[in-house]
Design an enzyme around this catalytic site. Structure first.
Site, mmCIF file in Angstrom:
data_model
loop_
_atom_site.group_PDB
_atom_site.id
_atom_site.type_symbol
_atom_site.label_atom_id
_atom_site.label_comp_id
_atom_site.label_asym_id
_atom_site.label_seq_id
_atom_site.Cartn_x
_atom_site.Cartn_y
_atom_site.Cartn_z
ATOM 1 N N CYS A 201 42.070 46.953 22.130
ATOM 2 C CA CYS A 201 43.369 46.859 22.784
ATOM 3 C C CYS A 201 44.315 47.669 21.907
ATOM 4 O O CYS A 201 44.740 47.175 20.860
ATOM 5 C CB CYS A 201 43.812 45.403 22.896
ATOM 6 S SG CYS A 201 45.508 45.251 23.487
ATOM 7 N N CYS B 74 48.081 46.027 21.823
ATOM 8 C CA CYS B 74 48.326 44.741 21.153
ATOM 9 C C CYS B 74 47.006 44.204 20.627
ATOM 10 O O CYS B 74 46.452 44.792 19.695
ATOM 11 C CB CYS B 74 49.096 43.765 22.041
ATOM 12 S SG CYS B 74 48.546 43.584 23.744
ATOM 13 N N SER B 75 46.480 43.121 21.202
ATOM 14 C CA SER B 75 45.265 42.536 20.627
ATOM 15 C C SER B 75 44.473 41.768 21.682
ATOM 16 O O SER B 75 43.846 40.762 21.379
ATOM 17 C CB SER B 75 45.636 41.608 19.480
ATOM 18 O OG SER B 75 46.593 40.654 19.924
ATOM 19 N N CYS B 76 44.518 42.217 22.946
ATOM 20 C CA CYS B 76 43.841 41.509 24.033
ATOM 21 C C CYS B 76 42.348 41.384 23.744
ATOM 22 O O CYS B 76 41.708 42.341 23.302
ATOM 23 C CB CYS B 76 44.068 42.255 25.345
ATOM 24 S SG CYS B 76 45.811 42.386 25.745
#
Lengths: 204, 221
Positions: free
Chosen positions: A107, A110-112
Site C-alpha cells: 500500500c 498508507c498501510s492497507c
C-alpha cells in the site's frame, strides 16, 4: 509551547507513550473510551487474529481444487462461513503465484493490509522503504527478503489503493504431496501471503 | 500538488528491514491503534477522512513521526476539528467536561462484534463503463478535482500513465468525495495493470504494477 492551530496534536506531550496516555486519559474522562475495550482490541490483534488464519485458507486451497476455484473467483462467501470476515477484510481478492507470475502486495499511500487473514501489518510493510521501493524495484526488495526469482518469472505488484484487500496464494512447495491441511498450513508464512516470501519445503 | 504520503517510486529510503515484524513493537503502539479504533467507533469520521488527516500532517511531522505517532497526531487533530475535544483539554491532558457523545462509546463487550462486522464499501451506483481489457489513461496530475490539496487515491507515480483494466471490483464509495464530507458519490472501481516500463522507464520485461482506480481517474486511451 508551540501552538499550531492547524495541528492541535502539537499540544500533546512529545514522548509518544505519554501522548497516547494523555489522549486516553482525556477520552476516558469524557466518557468516550472504555479502557477495557482498548485492552480487548489489543488482545484481539496481539493474540487472536493473525497470519495463521490466512495460512489455513491457503492450505485448504492447495488441497481442495473446488475450494481453490471458489476462492479465486470470489472468496467472500467462504470467508464469511469460516469466520474470517471482518474489519479491513470486507473485500478480499486472492491472487495466485505460479511458475510464470509472482505477486507482491503493498500500500504505497498508507498501510492497507488484510487484517482478518494476516493481522496487523509488520513494521517493514508500513515502512517508507517498502512503500516507496517495492513498486519500482520489486526484485531488489524481494532479494532483501532472501527471495531470488528466476528472470522469466514476471512480477506483479498490487498497490492497495482502494478497500480491496489482496492475499497472495503462494506456490505449494515440492515434497508435500502426502501432507494434510494442518501440516501444510504450518508451512505457510505471513511473508509468503504478502508475496515477500516463498513457502519453504518440509524440513526432512 | 503532491503530499508527503504519496511515496511510491521514491528514491533514497534505503533497504527494507524484514526483521521489523512484531505485531506491536512497543506497548504504546497497541494502545495507539486501539484508541484510534475506539474513537473511530464514535462515528464522527470515515476511513477516508482519517487517512486524509494522516496525510495532512506537515511533511516535517510526517517524516519524523513513527507510524503510530502519525495515527495519534491525526486522531488528536480530528478530535479537535470535530469539536469532540478542545485544545485546552489536549494541553491540560485532562477532560474539562463529559462528552454528550458518551453513549456512543465502544464498550469492551461490543469490541468483538464491531471488529467482526467490518463495514462494506461497495454500493449501488452507476454500472461500469469500462470492460476488462479496455486500455485507459489516468488523470494527470494526480489530484482531487473537488478540493484543493484534497484526498485522492491515485498515486502520483501512476498519473498520466496508460494501462489495461484487469478486474472490475464493482461500484465503491469514492474517497475523493467521502474524505471531505461531500457524500459517498460511489463510482465503478477497477484494477488497472501498468507495464512497469510505462511507469518507471526501465524495468524487467513483463513486470507490472496493478492499481485500484475509480472511474473518474480514467479515460479511454
Amino acid at each position: 509551547m508551540p501552538h499550531d492551530h492547524d495541528h492541535p496534536h502539537s499540544l500533546l506531550p512529545p514522548d509518544p507513550a505519554l501522548r497516547v496516555k494523555a489522549l486516553e486519559t482525556i477520552l476516558t474522562e469524557k466518557g468516550l473510551v472504555d479502557p477495557a475495550a482498548l485492552d480487548e482490541i489489543i488482545d484481539t490483534y496481539q493474540n487472536r487474529i493473525g497470519p495463521r488464519n490466512g495460512a489455513r485458507v491457503v492450505a485448504r486451497m492447495w488441497c481442495d481444487p473446488g475450494f481453490r476455484e471458489e476462492m479465486l473467483k470470489d472468496p467472500m462467501p467462504r470467508l464469511r462461513e469460516m469466520g474470517l470476515y471482518g474489519r479491513q477484510g470486507e473485500h478480499m481478492v486472492f491472487v495466485e503465484n505460479t511458475r510464470d507470475v509472482h505477486n507482491v502486495v503493498v500500500c504505497t499511500l498508507c498501510s492497507c493490509y488484510p487484517w482478518p487473514l494476516l493481522g496487523i501489518p509488520p513494521g517493514w510493510y508500513k515502512s517508507d522503504a517498502y512503500r516507496a521501493r517495492v513498486v519500482r524495484e520489486p526484485r531488489k526488495v524481494l532479494a532483501e527478503f532472501g527471495v531470488d526469482l528466476p528472470g522469466e518469472t514476471r512480477v506483479r505488484v498490487w498497490d492497495s489503493t482502494a478497500e480491496i484487500r489482496y492475499l497472495v496464494v503462494p506456490q505449494r512447495p515440492e515434497g508435500t504431496d502426502g501432507m494434510d491441511e494442518p501440516d501444510l498450513a504450518a508451512l505457510v508464512t505471513r511473508d509468503s501471503m504478502v508475496g515477500t516470501g516463498l513457502v519453504p519445503g518440509p524440513t526432512p | 500538488m503532491s503530499r508527503v504520503h504519496d511515496m511510491g517510486g521514491r528514491f533514497g529510503d534505503g533497504t527494507v528491514a524484514p526483521g521489523e515484524d512484531a505485531v506491536f513493537a512497543a506497548p504504546w503502539h497497541g494502545r495507539a491503534l486501539a484508541l484510534t479504533l475506539a474513537a473511530g467507533a464514535l462515528g464522527h469520521w470515515t476511513i477516508d477522512a482519517s487517512r486524509h488527516a494522516r496525510e495532512s500532517l506537515s511533511p516535517r511531522d510526517y517524516a519524523r513521526f513513527s507510524y503510530y505517532e502519525k495515527w495519534l497526531a491525526a486522531l488528536a487533530d480530528m478530535l479537535v476539528a470535530r469539536g469532540i475535544v478542545t485544545e485546552d483539554e489536549l494541553q491540560a491532558g485532562h477532560a474539562a467536561e463529559q462528552s454528550s457523545l458518551s453513549e456512543r462509546a465502544l464498550m469492551a463487550g461490543s469490541v468483538a462484534g464491531v471488529l467482526k462486522s467490518g463495514s462494506v464499501y461497495d454500493r449501488a451506483g452507476p454500472a461500469p463503463a469500462l470492460v476488462v481489457g479496455a486500455r485507459v489513461r489516468t488523470r494527470r496530475p494526480a489530484r482531487n478535482t473537488m478540493v484543493e490539496g484534497g484526498h485522492t487515491r491515485l498515486p502520483g507515480y501512476a498519473a498520466g500513465a496508460t494501462g489495461t483494466v484487469v478486474r472490475l471490483h464493482g461500484t465503491h464509495v469514492f474517497p475523493d468525495s467521502n474524505a471531505h464530507g461531500l457524500g459517498e458519490a460511489p463510482e465503478p472501481l477497477y484494477a488497472v495493470a501498468f507495464e512497469a516500463r510505462e511507469l518507471w522507464g526501465a524495468a524487467a520485461e513483463g513486470d507490472e504494477v496493478i492499481v485500484d482506480l475509480w472511474q473518474s481517474y480514467l479515460e479511454p486511451a
